[in-house]
Design a protein around this motif. Structure first.
Motif, PDB file in Angstrom:
ATOM      1  N   ALA A   1       0.829  -1.206   0.000  1.00 21.07           N
ATOM      2  CA  ALA A   1       0.000   0.000   0.000  1.00 21.07           C
ATOM      3  C   ALA A   1       0.861   1.253   0.000  1.00 21.07           C
ATOM      4  CB  ALA A   1      -0.941  -0.009   1.200  1.00 21.07           C
ATOM      5  N   ASN A   2       1.864   1.299   0.861  1.00 23.88           N
ATOM      6  CA  ASN A   2       2.724   2.479   0.909  1.00 23.88           C
ATOM      7  C   ASN A   2       3.546   2.640  -0.369  1.00 23.88           C
ATOM      8  OD1 ASN A   2       2.317   4.058   3.261  1.00 23.88           O
ATOM      9  ND2 ASN A   2       3.232   2.454   4.518  1.00 23.88           N
ATOM     10  N   ILE A   3       4.014   1.544  -0.933  1.00 19.93           N
ATOM     11  CA  ILE A   3       4.770   1.633  -2.185  1.00 19.93           C
ATOM     12  C   ILE A   3       3.890   2.181  -3.298  1.00 19.93           C
ATOM     13  CG2 ILE A   3       5.862   0.242  -4.002  1.00 19.93           C
ATOM     14  CD1 ILE A   3       6.928  -1.582  -1.748  1.00 19.93           C
ATOM     15  N   LEU A   4       2.651   1.735  -3.371  1.00 18.07           N
ATOM     16  CA  LEU A   4       1.754   2.127  -4.456  1.00 18.07           C
ATOM     17  C   LEU A   4       1.440   3.620  -4.464  1.00 18.07           C
ATOM     18  CD1 LEU A   4      -0.643  -0.932  -4.414  1.00 18.07           C
ATOM     19  CD2 LEU A   4       0.633  -0.144  -6.406  1.00 18.07           C
ATOM     20  N   VAL A   5       1.576   4.292  -3.307  1.00 20.00           N
ATOM     21  CA  VAL A   5       1.339   5.739  -3.280  1.00 20.00           C
ATOM     22  C   VAL A   5       2.634   6.522  -3.100  1.00 20.00           C
ATOM     23  CG1 VAL A   5      -1.059   5.573  -2.513  1.00 20.00           C
ATOM     24  CG2 VAL A   5       0.772   5.667  -0.810  1.00 20.00           C
TER      25      VAL A   5
ATOM     26  N   ALA B   1      -8.080  -4.669   5.541  1.00 21.96           N
ATOM     27  CA  ALA B   1      -7.681  -3.899   4.363  1.00 21.96           C
ATOM     28  C   ALA B   1      -6.809  -2.738   4.827  1.00 21.96           C
ATOM     29  CB  ALA B   1      -8.915  -3.379   3.615  1.00 21.96           C
ATOM     30  N   TYR B   2      -5.961  -2.245   3.915  1.00 22.88           N
ATOM     31  CA  TYR B   2      -5.015  -1.175   4.245  1.00 22.88           C
ATOM     32  C   TYR B   2      -5.201  -0.013   3.282  1.00 22.88           C
ATOM     33  CZ  TYR B   2      -3.052  -4.613   7.320  1.00 22.88           C
ATOM     34  OH  TYR B   2      -2.915  -5.522   8.333  1.00 22.88           O
ATOM     35  N   LEU B   3      -5.407   1.187   3.842  1.00 22.31           N
ATOM     36  CA  LEU B   3      -5.588   2.401   3.053  1.00 22.31           C
ATOM     37  C   LEU B   3      -4.399   3.310   3.312  1.00 22.31           C
ATOM     38  CD1 LEU B   3      -8.881   4.450   2.685  1.00 22.31           C
ATOM     39  CD2 LEU B   3      -6.644   5.548   2.801  1.00 22.31           C
ATOM     40  N   ALA B   4      -3.621   3.556   2.254  1.00 18.71           N
ATOM     41  CA  ALA B   4      -2.459   4.437   2.356  1.00 18.71           C
ATOM     42  C   ALA B   4      -2.703   5.699   1.547  1.00 18.71           C
ATOM     43  CB  ALA B   4      -1.203   3.725   1.855  1.00 18.71           C
ATOM     44  N   VAL B   5      -2.128   6.816   2.001  1.00 22.78           N
ATOM     45  CA  VAL B   5      -2.274   8.124   1.371  1.00 22.78           C
ATOM     46  C   VAL B   5      -0.892   8.656   1.024  1.00 22.78           C
ATOM     47  CG1 VAL B   5      -3.144  10.477   1.662  1.00 22.78           C
ATOM     48  CG2 VAL B   5      -4.325   8.564   2.761  1.00 22.78           C
TER      49      VAL B   5
END
Length: 337
Positions: free
Chosen positions: A42-46, A113-117
């Motif tokens: 998640a962190n990589i994708l943002v 689920a994981y939500l990254a910004v």
């Protein structure tokens, strides 16, 4: 310029990171995201560092709005992600315009689920980590109306034709659900269970509703200890599989205490712990024996997969002028294998 996330429906959501790695030396659990692979992805994708704070959603629906344009992603268990009422894929960066409602509903096929910004959120830290600790009462658990500051808004991107997804970068890993297979290595006390230790690999176990981030409790055909000596309290690893009673197995997860006094039959691998993080009450678990060498090789393959993803994100974000952490700009090609 900064922005603010305003939580409208919190569900069961906390802000976390990969864990408090300095904690055990002070007697504190490591804690952190239970599904480490999904949190890293998640962190990589943002475009964040792997250990940046992000939201861990457990089982229940979540809704928020934002005062600034953001780039977000949702990984982990399957769910319905909507932005402004439109559906978007998980495991991909998604652009959010200021004022658009964001919802994650119907978590299924897993538990978290994981939500990254992009730019992450500002939260307090203890020993270098924002991971919640229920023992000392530290951490950020979201409620309706909670406001989180984001320091790096991203101008909204929209694909000009049919509002199709702008990014196609994700490495989706199917979440567990129904029956999961968990790799384990031999524990230090496996000999104390004699031939009954084989039951761990020939039996099926069911996740108890009493399970939590401290440990999963499993019912089923239990191995029995054949010795009667007292087990002194000693340091135990995350993933230790204990047999504390005749009723259940106990698998210590990231919220576990650093010492325990039960015999350790086996130890779940790092990737096995990610599988267990997605196990719901009533799900069935089977165990498979592996070696430390095999487990290490499997973990390295998963990290290489994430490095490949990081290279793709770094390339695309560079072309779009989106900020990337300092170490991302000049990743060597060898990092991708």
């Amino acid at each position: 310029m900064s922005g603010t996330i305003i939580v409208q429906q919190a569900g069961n959501t906390v802000v976390t990171d990969l864990g408090r790695f300095r904690g055990p030396r002070f007697g504190l659990p490591v804690n952190g995201a239970l599904d480490q692979y999904s949190a890293r992805a998640a962190n990589i994708l943002v475009g964040n560092d792997d250990n940046s704070p992000l939201l861990e959603l457990t089982a229940l629906d979540f809704r928020m709005t934002t005062t600034a344009d953001l780039l977000i992603t949702v990984t982990g268990a399957a769910a319905e992600l909507t932005v402004g009422g439109r559906s978007y894929p998980q495991w991909e960066p998604v652009s959010v315009a200021a004022g658009e409602p964001v919802a994650v509903r119907g978590i299924r096929g897993g538990l978290r689920a994981y939500l990254a910004v992009h730019g992450s959120v500002e939260v307090p830290r203890l020993l270098g980590s924002c991971a919640p600790d229920s023992v000392v009462g530290f951490g950020v658990r979201l409620t309706g109306g909670t406001a989180l500051s984001v320091q790096r808004p991203v101008p909204a991107f929209r694909q000009p034709f049919y509002d199709m997804p702008l990014f196609r970068l994700g490495v989706q890993r199917p979440a567990s659900g129904g029956e999961a297979l968990v790799d384990v290595t031999d524990g230090p006390d496996i000999a104390e269970f004699g031939d009954s230790a084989d039951l761990l690999f020939s039996s099926e176990y069911t996740v108890s509703p009493r399970s939590n981030h401290i440990g999963l409790r499993l019912g089923g055909n239990l191995p029995e200890r054949v010795t009667s000596g007292e087990v002194l309290s000693r340091g135990v690893p995350v993933g230790a599989i204990e047999v504390p009673s005749r009723e259940e197995l106990l698998i210590l997860h990231r919220g576990r205490g650093v010492t325990a006094g039960y015999p350790v039959l086996a130890v779940a691998t790092s990737l096995g712990l990610d599988v267990l993080a997605q196990a719901r009450p009533g799900d069935r678990i089977r165990f498979r024996a592996t070696t430390v060498t095999e487990a290490t090789a499997a973990y390295r393959r998963s990290m290489l997969q994430l490095e490949t993803l990081r290279q793709s994100v770094a390339t695309v974000f560079g072309l779009l002028g989106i900020h990337r952490p300092a170490g991302w700009q000049d990743l060597p090609a060898a990092a991708c294998g």
